[in-house]
Design an enzyme around this catalytic site. Structure first.
Site, PDB file in Angstrom:
ATOM      1  N   ASP A 103     -33.683 -23.678 -10.086  1.00  0.00           N
ATOM      2  CA  ASP A 103     -33.625 -23.674 -11.748  1.00  0.00           C
ATOM      3  C   ASP A 103     -32.286 -23.798 -12.195  1.00  0.00           C
ATOM      4  O   ASP A 103     -31.371 -23.094 -11.824  1.00  0.00           O
ATOM      5  CB  ASP A 103     -34.529 -22.678 -12.315  1.00  0.00           C
ATOM      6  CG  ASP A 103     -36.008 -23.035 -12.194  1.00  0.00           C
ATOM      7  OD1 ASP A 103     -36.217 -24.081 -12.045  1.00  0.00           O
ATOM      8  OD2 ASP A 103     -36.618 -21.925 -12.314  1.00  0.00           O
ATOM      9  N   HIS A 104     -31.975 -24.839 -12.848  1.00  0.00           N
ATOM     10  CA  HIS A 104     -30.584 -24.954 -13.589  1.00  0.00           C
ATOM     11  C   HIS A 104     -30.748 -24.129 -14.866  1.00  0.00           C
ATOM     12  O   HIS A 104     -31.740 -24.406 -15.638  1.00  0.00           O
ATOM     13  CB  HIS A 104     -30.107 -26.126 -13.810  1.00  0.00           C
ATOM     14  CG  HIS A 104     -29.735 -27.216 -12.641  1.00  0.00           C
ATOM     15  ND1 HIS A 104     -28.964 -28.332 -12.503  1.00  0.00           N
ATOM     16  CD2 HIS A 104     -30.370 -26.904 -11.430  1.00  0.00           C
ATOM     17  CE1 HIS A 104     -29.087 -28.763 -11.366  1.00  0.00           C
ATOM     18  NE2 HIS A 104     -29.850 -27.955 -10.592  1.00  0.00           N
TER      19      HIS A 104
END
Ligand SMILES: CC(C)(COP(=O)(O)OP(=O)(O)OC[C@H]1O[C@@H](n2cnc3c(N)ncnc32)[C@H](O)[C@@H]1OP(=O)(O)O)[C@@H](O)C(=O)NCCC(=O)NCCS
Length: 245
Positions: A103-104
């Site tokens: 996940d960013h």
């Protein structure tokens, strides 16, 4: 140091790979920092890094795999991408899967990784870059044994999937799944369980997937019967008890 003794197809390159004579890496693969067990196979054009591939397990062609710990007798279908994941034994994974992507952090000014990843040429501190790279994958996805994942499924990071689950084609799994759940849709919803709670509890206790292969071989009829009934269940419980180590 390479201890790779298995078949190596044309154009494939291995670096720090261990594997016995019975293992196979087909053509045009890149495999590094990886251990292959007896009769494990890697299909054409696949890239495998920092992974362990269990006995008789196979990764089909055009897969991109990083940090996968794969049990025995599990297959991963073509064109799948798997990162930071532990998968059990006797799982049937179809094609086009996306498992464990990071996940960013979207709370920051930008979701683009240039601010920590030195390869973009803006940030310069490699230590910082490595720290974030490791952090993204510190919690693996965990997939149990005897899990069937149908075509085109995506599984988000840090999700735990119980033994015996079935995930329908095209599903996106964002939450943990209890053992023997049948799940479909986006986001994935449980539509049923494969068996009653009592049977699931007994299967979870027995853990047939740990049986020696010769015992499974000699009792194939238990697996071939189209419905799990009391007689089969009792026999499998008996075999598991008898072969406990
Ligand atoms: C998940 C699956 C096994 C379900 O089989 P099933 O138990 O026979 O389910 P049913 O057909 O009874 O469907 C139950 C409900 O779920 C829905 N459904 C089934 N599969 C679905 C899917 N993949 N995505 C979304 N909804 C699905 C059905 O439309 C039905 O909805 P309804 O009750 O509103 O009519 C099957 O549909 C599937 O996805 N198979 C994957 C095949 C595949 O990818 N094979 C590749 C080779 S491994």
């Amino acid at each position: 140091m390479d201890n790779y003794e298995g078949f190596l197809g044309q154009g494939s390159i291995v670096n720090n790979v261990t594997g016995p004579k019975s293992s196979k890496i087909f053509g045009q693969c890149r495999v590094s920092d990886t251990t292959l067990h007896e009769k494990a196979t890697i299909g054409d054009f696949s890239t495998i890094r920092e992974s362990e591939i269990g006995e008789m397990s196979s990764i089909q062609r055009h897969c991109d795999i990083w940090r996968l710990d794969l049990g025995r007798y599990t297959c991963v279908g073509r064109m799948s991408t798997i990162q930071g994941t532990k998968i059990g034994s006797f799982c049937a994974l179809s094609w086009n899967l996306k498992i464990g992507g990071d996940d960013h952090d979207y709370h920051m000014l930008s979701t683009h990784p240039f601010w920590h990843n030195v390869s973009w040429g803006i940030a310069e501190d490699k230590k910082y870059s490595d720290f974030y790279h490791e952090k993204e994958y510190e919690e693996p996805c965990v997939i149990g044994n005897d899990v069937w994942i149908a075509a085109g499924v995506s599984i988000c990071r840090n999700v735990h999937i119980g033994n015996g689950c079935v995930i329908g084609a095209g599903a996106v799994i964002t939450r943990d799944l209890e053992p023997y759940s049948v799940v479909v849709g986006v986001p994935g919803k449980v539509i049923k369980k494969r068996f009653s709670d009592e049977i699931i509890e007994r299967l979870e206790r027995a853990q047939w997937w740990n049986l020696p292969i010769n015992v499974i071989h000699d009792n194939l009829s238990l697996f071939r019967n189209s419905h799990l009934n009391e007689e089969i269940l009792e026999k499998i419980e008996f075999l598991c008890e008898e072969n406990k180590f």
